[in-house]
Design a protein around this motif. Sequence first.
Motif, PDB file in Angstrom:
ATOM      1  N   ALA A  11     -31.241  -5.227  56.925  1.00 37.77           N
ATOM      2  CA  ALA A  11     -31.513  -4.471  55.701  1.00 37.77           C
ATOM      3  C   ALA A  11     -31.164  -5.287  54.464  1.00 37.77           C
ATOM      4  CB  ALA A  11     -30.725  -3.163  55.714  1.00 37.77           C
ATOM      5  N   ALA A  12     -30.072  -6.035  54.522  1.00 34.29           N
ATOM      6  CA  ALA A  12     -29.649  -6.839  53.372  1.00 34.29           C
ATOM      7  C   ALA A  12     -30.638  -7.965  53.096  1.00 34.29           C
ATOM      8  CB  ALA A  12     -28.249  -7.399  53.614  1.00 34.29           C
ATOM      9  N   ARG A  13     -31.131  -8.587  54.153  1.00 29.49           N
ATOM     10  CA  ARG A  13     -32.142  -9.640  53.966  1.00 29.49           C
ATOM     11  C   ARG A  13     -33.419  -9.057  53.355  1.00 29.49           C
ATOM     12  NH1 ARG A  13     -30.143 -11.494  59.388  1.00 29.49           N
ATOM     13  NH2 ARG A  13     -28.774 -13.254  58.924  1.00 29.49           N
ATOM     14  N   ALA A  14     -33.801  -7.867  53.826  1.00 32.77           N
ATOM     15  CA  ALA A  14     -34.986  -7.211  53.273  1.00 32.77           C
ATOM     16  C   ALA A  14     -34.802  -6.875  51.797  1.00 32.77           C
ATOM     17  CB  ALA A  14     -35.313  -5.955  54.071  1.00 32.77           C
ATOM     18  N   ALA A  15     -33.534  -6.670  51.384  1.00 28.10           N
ATOM     19  CA  ALA A  15     -33.232  -6.370  49.986  1.00 28.10           C
ATOM     20  C   ALA A  15     -33.072  -7.640  49.150  1.00 28.10           C
ATOM     21  CB  ALA A  15     -31.966  -5.521  49.902  1.00 28.10           C
ATOM     22  N   GLY A  16     -33.241  -8.809  49.789  1.00 32.42           N
ATOM     23  CA  GLY A  16     -33.246 -10.061  49.053  1.00 32.42           C
ATOM     24  C   GLY A  16     -31.983 -10.893  49.131  1.00 32.42           C
ATOM     25  N   ALA A  17     -31.011 -10.492  49.924  1.00 39.14           N
ATOM     26  CA  ALA A  17     -29.751 -11.238  50.007  1.00 39.14           C
ATOM     27  C   ALA A  17     -29.838 -12.401  50.980  1.00 39.14           C
ATOM     28  CB  ALA A  17     -28.621 -10.308  50.439  1.00 39.14           C
ATOM     29  N   GLU A  18     -29.081 -13.436  50.688  1.00 36.62           N
ATOM     30  CA  GLU A  18     -28.807 -14.499  51.655  1.00 36.62           C
ATOM     31  C   GLU A  18     -27.619 -14.015  52.467  1.00 36.62           C
ATOM     32  OE1 GLU A  18     -27.401 -19.189  51.775  1.00 36.62           O
ATOM     33  OE2 GLU A  18     -27.997 -18.299  49.858  1.00 36.62           O
ATOM     34  N   VAL A  19     -27.747 -14.003  53.775  1.00 37.90           N
ATOM     35  CA  VAL A  19     -26.746 -13.341  54.622  1.00 37.90           C
ATOM     36  C   VAL A  19     -26.154 -14.302  55.642  1.00 37.90           C
ATOM     37  CG1 VAL A  19     -26.355 -11.464  56.297  1.00 37.90           C
ATOM     38  CG2 VAL A  19     -27.937 -11.120  54.373  1.00 37.90           C
ATOM     39  N   ARG A  20     -24.848 -14.223  55.792  1.00 41.66           N
ATOM     40  CA  ARG A  20     -24.147 -14.866  56.896  1.00 41.66           C
ATOM     41  C   ARG A  20     -23.499 -13.760  57.729  1.00 41.66           C
ATOM     42  NH1 ARG A  20     -20.619 -19.914  54.312  1.00 41.66           N
ATOM     43  NH2 ARG A  20     -22.424 -21.092  53.500  1.00 41.66           N
ATOM     44  N   VAL A  21     -23.863 -13.680  59.002  1.00 43.27           N
ATOM     45  CA  VAL A  21     -23.200 -12.768  59.934  1.00 43.27           C
ATOM     46  C   VAL A  21     -22.109 -13.578  60.621  1.00 43.27           C
ATOM     47  CG1 VAL A  21     -23.454 -11.292  61.964  1.00 43.27           C
ATOM     48  CG2 VAL A  21     -25.279 -11.382  60.247  1.00 43.27           C
ATOM     49  N   LEU A  22     -20.878 -13.107  60.487  1.00 45.57           N
ATOM     50  CA  LEU A  22     -19.714 -13.850  60.949  1.00 45.57           C
ATOM     51  C   LEU A  22     -18.808 -12.957  61.776  1.00 45.57           C
ATOM     52  CD1 LEU A  22     -19.063 -15.247  57.393  1.00 45.57           C
ATOM     53  CD2 LEU A  22     -19.935 -16.622  59.307  1.00 45.57           C
ATOM     54  N   ARG A  23     -18.296 -13.505  62.865  1.00 44.18           N
ATOM     55  CA  ARG A  23     -17.386 -12.701  63.684  1.00 44.18           C
ATOM     56  C   ARG A  23     -15.938 -13.050  63.351  1.00 44.18           C
ATOM     57  NH1 ARG A  23     -15.574 -15.692  68.336  1.00 44.18           N
ATOM     58  NH2 ARG A  23     -16.805 -17.603  68.538  1.00 44.18           N
ATOM     59  N   ILE A  24     -15.120 -12.046  63.461  1.00 48.91           N
ATOM     60  CA  ILE A  24     -13.681 -12.228  63.304  1.00 48.91           C
ATOM     61  C   ILE A  24     -13.147 -12.777  64.625  1.00 48.91           C
ATOM     62  CG2 ILE A  24     -11.485 -11.056  62.888  1.00 48.91           C
ATOM     63  CD1 ILE A  24     -13.361 -11.187  60.414  1.00 48.91           C
ATOM     64  N   ALA A  25     -12.326 -13.794  64.561  1.00 44.87           N
ATOM     65  CA  ALA A  25     -11.807 -14.442  65.767  1.00 44.87           C
ATOM     66  C   ALA A  25     -11.009 -13.475  66.637  1.00 44.87           C
ATOM     67  CB  ALA A  25     -10.933 -15.631  65.377  1.00 44.87           C
TER      68      ALA A  25
END
Length: 196
Positions: free
Chosen positions: A26-40
């Motif tokens: 949804a964020a990409r569709a709204a125009g954002a550059e996105v990094r999906v990151l996991r917490i260790a």
Amino acid sequence: MSVKLAILFYSTYGTNHAMAEIAAEAARAAGAEVRVLRIAETAPEAVVNAQDGWKAAAAAQAAIPVATPEDMEWANAYLFSAPTRFGSAPSQLRAFIDTLGGQWFTGKLANKAVSAMTSAQNAHGGQEATLLGLYTSFLHWGSIIVAPGYTDASIFAAGGNPYGYSHTQGTDLDDKAKAAIGHQAKRLVEMAAKLA
């Protein structure tokens, strides 16, 4: 300035990972550059491997980059997603937050839009307390909290939590859930763009 959104998740059994991916779309569709990151993961490997679901989720998430303080500096917006643990964020997420003292002290977390999502085993399992507890940390950072509030019908349809989407284990991430998560992510991107 474009919105650079870090979606940071911790997911024991995969629910919050799935929520993070829905939000990212949804964020990409709204125009954002996105990094999906996991917490260790900080739990001992023997503990993780002793539970089939936890072990499978860890394997499925292994290729996702681990969140770092540098990612927090890169981003101008944050979306956190993590399960409830006894009415609070899990220790893994709290441990990550505890590494951000340098960024906090130098103001690198301030004036950035932030929101959060969570899940729990049952409908009254501490979801609101978890979100409000996270928001307390974000207030210390000087970040700008962007909760979904009651700004869209999807919030009511998916259970009505104005603090952030909260999922109850054992139910599907259905179209209602996806709509509420999507609205929260889009609202975050819109507010982050105004701040930027």
